[in-house]
Design a protein around this motif. Structure first.
Motif, mmCIF file in Angstrom:
data_model
loop_
_atom_site.group_PDB
_atom_site.id
_atom_site.type_symbol
_atom_site.label_atom_id
_atom_site.label_comp_id
_atom_site.label_asym_id
_atom_site.label_seq_id
_atom_site.Cartn_x
_atom_site.Cartn_y
_atom_site.Cartn_z
ATOM 1 N N VAL A 161 39.662 43.017 46.606
ATOM 2 C CA VAL A 161 38.580 42.561 45.651
ATOM 3 C C VAL A 161 37.166 42.432 45.886
ATOM 4 O O VAL A 161 36.279 43.002 44.718
ATOM 5 N N GLU A 162 37.212 42.200 46.752
ATOM 6 C CA GLU A 162 35.894 42.005 48.010
ATOM 7 C C GLU A 162 35.417 43.691 47.757
ATOM 8 O O GLU A 162 34.029 43.562 47.557
ATOM 9 N N ARG A 163 35.971 44.361 48.044
ATOM 10 C CA ARG A 163 35.625 45.763 48.069
ATOM 11 C C ARG A 163 35.143 46.147 46.346
ATOM 12 O O ARG A 163 34.133 46.403 46.031
ATOM 13 N N SER A 164 35.689 45.666 46.102
ATOM 14 C CA SER A 164 35.212 46.132 44.093
ATOM 15 C C SER A 164 34.217 45.733 43.768
ATOM 16 O O SER A 164 32.763 45.979 43.187
ATOM 17 N N ARG A 165 34.081 44.151 44.513
ATOM 18 C CA ARG A 165 32.944 43.546 44.205
ATOM 19 C C ARG A 165 31.793 43.858 44.157
ATOM 20 O O ARG A 165 29.866 44.567 44.328
ATOM 21 N N ALA A 166 31.576 44.447 46.226
ATOM 22 C CA ALA A 166 30.747 45.704 46.816
ATOM 23 C C ALA A 166 30.147 47.050 46.181
ATOM 24 O O ALA A 166 29.391 47.996 46.035
ATOM 25 N N LEU A 167 31.591 47.845 45.389
ATOM 26 C CA LEU A 167 31.392 48.770 45.172
ATOM 27 C C LEU A 167 30.576 48.648 43.283
ATOM 28 O O LEU A 167 29.684 49.872 42.902
ATOM 29 N N MET A 168 31.029 47.923 42.746
ATOM 30 C CA MET A 168 29.890 47.009 41.465
ATOM 31 C C MET A 168 29.140 46.998 42.326
ATOM 32 O O MET A 168 27.783 47.347 41.212
ATOM 33 N N ARG A 169 27.982 46.733 43.362
ATOM 34 C CA ARG A 169 26.960 46.190 43.085
ATOM 35 C C ARG A 169 26.365 47.751 43.684
ATOM 36 O O ARG A 169 25.244 47.938 43.443
ATOM 37 N N GLU A 170 27.132 48.590 44.082
ATOM 38 C CA GLU A 170 26.111 49.656 44.795
ATOM 39 C C GLU A 170 25.909 50.907 43.744
ATOM 40 O O GLU A 170 25.740 51.839 43.521
ATOM 41 N N PRO A 202 40.763 36.561 27.478
ATOM 42 C CA PRO A 202 39.919 36.341 28.670
ATOM 43 C C PRO A 202 40.163 35.234 29.540
ATOM 44 O O PRO A 202 40.751 34.641 29.516
ATOM 45 N N GLN A 203 40.257 35.862 30.966
ATOM 46 C CA GLN A 203 40.535 35.384 31.984
ATOM 47 C C GLN A 203 39.631 34.810 33.010
ATOM 48 O O GLN A 203 37.968 34.908 32.390
ATOM 49 N N LYS A 204 39.670 33.665 33.161
ATOM 50 C CA LYS A 204 38.984 32.847 34.427
ATOM 51 C C LYS A 204 36.892 33.864 34.817
ATOM 52 O O LYS A 204 36.476 33.116 35.022
ATOM 53 N N GLN A 205 37.852 35.216 35.730
ATOM 54 C CA GLN A 205 36.674 35.544 35.920
ATOM 55 C C GLN A 205 36.293 36.476 34.909
ATOM 56 O O GLN A 205 34.771 37.019 35.873
ATOM 57 N N ASP A 206 36.638 36.650 34.325
ATOM 58 C CA ASP A 206 35.501 37.222 32.862
ATOM 59 C C ASP A 206 34.293 37.329 33.311
ATOM 60 O O ASP A 206 33.375 38.070 32.826
ATOM 61 N N ASP A 207 34.305 36.242 32.979
ATOM 62 C CA ASP A 207 33.065 35.725 32.519
ATOM 63 C C ASP A 207 31.789 36.179 33.329
ATOM 64 O O ASP A 207 30.544 36.565 33.058
ATOM 65 N N GLU A 208 32.083 35.741 35.011
ATOM 66 C CA GLU A 208 31.629 35.794 36.178
ATOM 67 C C GLU A 208 31.045 37.851 35.974
ATOM 68 O O GLU A 208 29.835 38.626 36.629
ATOM 69 N N LEU A 209 32.035 38.483 35.649
ATOM 70 C CA LEU A 209 32.122 39.965 35.845
ATOM 71 C C LEU A 209 31.306 40.379 34.512
ATOM 72 O O LEU A 209 30.496 41.254 34.958
ATOM 73 N N ALA A 269 26.364 42.829 33.273
ATOM 74 C CA ALA A 269 25.072 42.507 32.544
ATOM 75 C C ALA A 269 23.221 42.552 33.565
ATOM 76 O O ALA A 269 22.851 42.671 33.488
ATOM 77 N N ALA A 270 24.026 42.752 34.876
ATOM 78 C CA ALA A 270 22.695 42.162 36.016
ATOM 79 C C ALA A 270 22.896 43.956 36.749
ATOM 80 O O ALA A 270 21.372 44.200 37.290
ATOM 81 N N GLY A 271 23.305 44.525 36.356
ATOM 82 C CA GLY A 271 23.056 45.818 36.878
ATOM 83 C C GLY A 271 23.536 47.061 35.101
ATOM 84 O O GLY A 271 23.024 46.651 33.685
ATOM 85 N N THR A 272 23.831 48.007 35.665
ATOM 86 C CA THR A 272 23.283 49.409 34.192
ATOM 87 C C THR A 272 25.377 48.878 34.004
ATOM 88 O O THR A 272 25.871 50.338 34.687
ATOM 89 N N ALA A 273 25.736 48.592 33.239
ATOM 90 C CA ALA A 273 26.699 49.253 32.421
ATOM 91 C C ALA A 273 26.925 49.231 31.130
ATOM 92 O O ALA A 273 26.419 49.184 30.248
ATOM 93 N N LEU A 274 28.418 49.358 31.370
ATOM 94 C CA LEU A 274 28.876 49.420 29.465
ATOM 95 C C LEU A 274 30.207 49.110 29.637
ATOM 96 O O LEU A 274 30.972 48.942 30.351
ATOM 97 N N LEU A 275 30.418 48.031 28.416
ATOM 98 C CA LEU A 275 31.342 47.167 28.488
ATOM 99 C C LEU A 275 32.889 47.716 27.684
ATOM 100 O O LEU A 275 32.247 48.003 26.754
#
Ligand code: GDP
Length: 479
Positions: free
Chosen positions: A307-316, A330-337, A342-348
């Protein structure tokens, strides 16, 4: 035109332990089963070496056979090594600007290896990586940006990256760099004049024209730098992180995009513990898809690392594809995701559109839409493939405004070049600020001189030997 001094200076920067008088040889084609294989020789002894091993049919090989293809055999004493076609190209109008010989032999490992061994025995030295291109550079036939383009042409993985590299070969970037360099030199000359002027006249020289010149240089550099990101994306591809909670359909999406089943699809949450990377060619753009471990709060230590790696990959990542399961609460972590996306270049990606949308999801979505109005949303179904072509279109729009072919002719395609232009830009910025603050010209000039030196490094004038070693090490042998 290069001055004699410049060429001399570059020659001093030849590879360590090598003398440019050496004649070098290497197998220029990939070794393996193939129709033909080529041994390439370059240097002042290229002709005499090939003469010693080649028995042409008809008249003996002569230096007047320049650019003629001669048929015959490579021999070792009386033994025939292979049946070949030999081309002799007299310098300086050759790849390396030296005498070059290419021996076209049969493919497969043995022919070319045995011919190379024979050529080395006759006095050639085994070429280092990129040494043929290095010689083209040292002999002033191409500049460093063009030499790097040679490597980029070979390394290109998609048509767009290839097209960009071919443009660079032509020297488009070098021309733009040289144009900016001229403006910097012009400004330096004006400063020199200003310094002398002040000494003689003891009065202020109007600084406005110099400031304007510095601003114009900055604008050109900014235009070039803005091509850097695009150039890098073309060369290296778009690093795309597929993220989301477990079981939302990340692996299914990866598979659907790749049209093959590489990632394991299961319905037990948290099974994709590590990330999987696959690349695919999206209309000439390389899309590097990284399927990350599902993100959720977990007690499992191994999963937590994932999970930590996923977050790092997301940032990079250059692009985040956040997958959401519309059929579920929706799950608890979805808000955070969603906030992170929204802070990066993303498509939902609202996945599982083939199933009815859960009410709780619809409510949450409405809330996200007001909270992050700039975010892009797409309904897809990884299962049926619905919406996937719209997704590809959206990616093209996001990075290339839908028109990849409109890439600028002069683009900074590699990190080394971009870094140098950036450093040079900082020095010009400093120059401008100093001018605005009325710093004495002698002091202002220092930054501008550094700016000039950085630009020289892009095209490879006055290069450090070690830097050259590093650059040409990334080439293959025989190029
Ligand atoms: P991951 O954990 O996010 O990688 O999710 P998976 O790709 O393993 O998918 C989890 C489950 O959802 C599997 O049973 C998939 O078949 C299913 N699934 C994925 N995408 C869709 C979709 O678009 N529609 C439907 N109905 N099921 C899907």
């Amino acid at each position: 035109m290069k001055t004699q001094d410049e060429t001399q200076e570059k020659k001093m920067a030849a590879a360590p332990g090598t003398m440019e008088e050496d004649t070098i040889a290497a197998i220029a084609t990939a070794v393996g089963k193939a129709g033909i294989g080529i041994v390439r020789i370059s240097g002042s002894d290229a002709f005499s070496i090939v003469q010693a091993v080649f028995r042409p049919t008809g008249t003996p090989l002569s230096r007047t056979d320049d650019r003629k293809l001669r048929y015959g055999h490579i021999v070792c004493g009386k033994k025939i090594i292979d049946e070949v076609l030999v081309s002799f190209m007299r310098g300086p109008h050759t790849y390396t600007a030296e005498d070059v010989v290419e021996i076209n032999a049969h493919g497969g490992a043995l022919s070319v290896r045995r011919i190379l061994a024979l050529v080395l025995e006759k006095g050639a030295r085994f070429a280092e990586r990129g040494e043929f291109t290095r010689r083209a550079f040292l002999n002033g036939r191409i500049d460093l940006a063009q030499a790097e383009a040679v490597r980029d042409v070979i390394d290109a993985q998609t048509t767009r990256a290839h097209e960009q590299a071919v443009k660079q070969l032509d020297g488009k970037l070098s021309k733009e760099i040289n144009r900016i360099k001229d403006s910097v030199l012009q400004l330096l000359a004006e400063m020199e004049y200003g310094i002398n002027f002040m000494e003689d006249a003891q009065e202020e020289l109007p600084q406005e024209p110099m400031q304007n010149a510095a601003r114009a240089i900055l604008a050109s550099m900014d235009a070039l730098l803005s091509s850097a990101a695009r150039g890098r994306l073309l060369r290296e591809g778009i690093a795309t992180a597929i993220v989301g909670s477990p079981n939302v359909g990340k692996s299914s999406l990866l598979n659907a995009l790749l049209c093959e089943s590489r990632a394991i699809v299961t319905d037990i949450p948290g099974t994709t513990r590590d990330s999987i990377e696959e690349s695919y060619d999206l209309d000439g753009i390389l899309l590097r898809l990284i399927d990350t471990a599902g993100i959720r709060e977990t007690e499992d230590r191994v999963e937590a690392i994932g999970v930590e790696r996923s977050r790092a990959l997301m940032r990079e990542a250059d692009l985040i594809l956040l997958v959401l399961d519309t059929a579920r609460v929706p799950q608890k972590q979805d808000d955070e995701l969603v906030a992170e996306a929204a802070a990066g270049t993303a498509l939902l990606l609202l996945n599982k559109s083939d199933q009815p949308t859960a009410d709780a999801f619809a409510q949450k979505l409405a809330q996200w839409k007001t909270q992050y109005p700039a975010l892009s949303w797409l309904e897809i179904s990884a299962k049926t493939g619905a919406g996937l072509s719209r997704l590809e279109e959206a990616i093209r729009d996001l990075f290339f405004e839908g028109a990849v072919e409109n890439a600028p002719p002069a683009a900074l395609t590699n990190l080394r070049q971009a870094e140098l232009v950036r450093k040079s830009r900082n020095e010009v910025q400093q120059t401008l600020e100093d001018l605005e603050r009325g710093v004495v010209l002698d002091a202002v000039e220092v930054s501008l001189r550094s700016a000039y030196r950085y630009l020289c490094e892009v095209t490879g004038e006055s290069m450090d030997e070690k830097v050259l070693d590093r650059i040409f090490q990334s080439f293959c042998v025989g190029k």
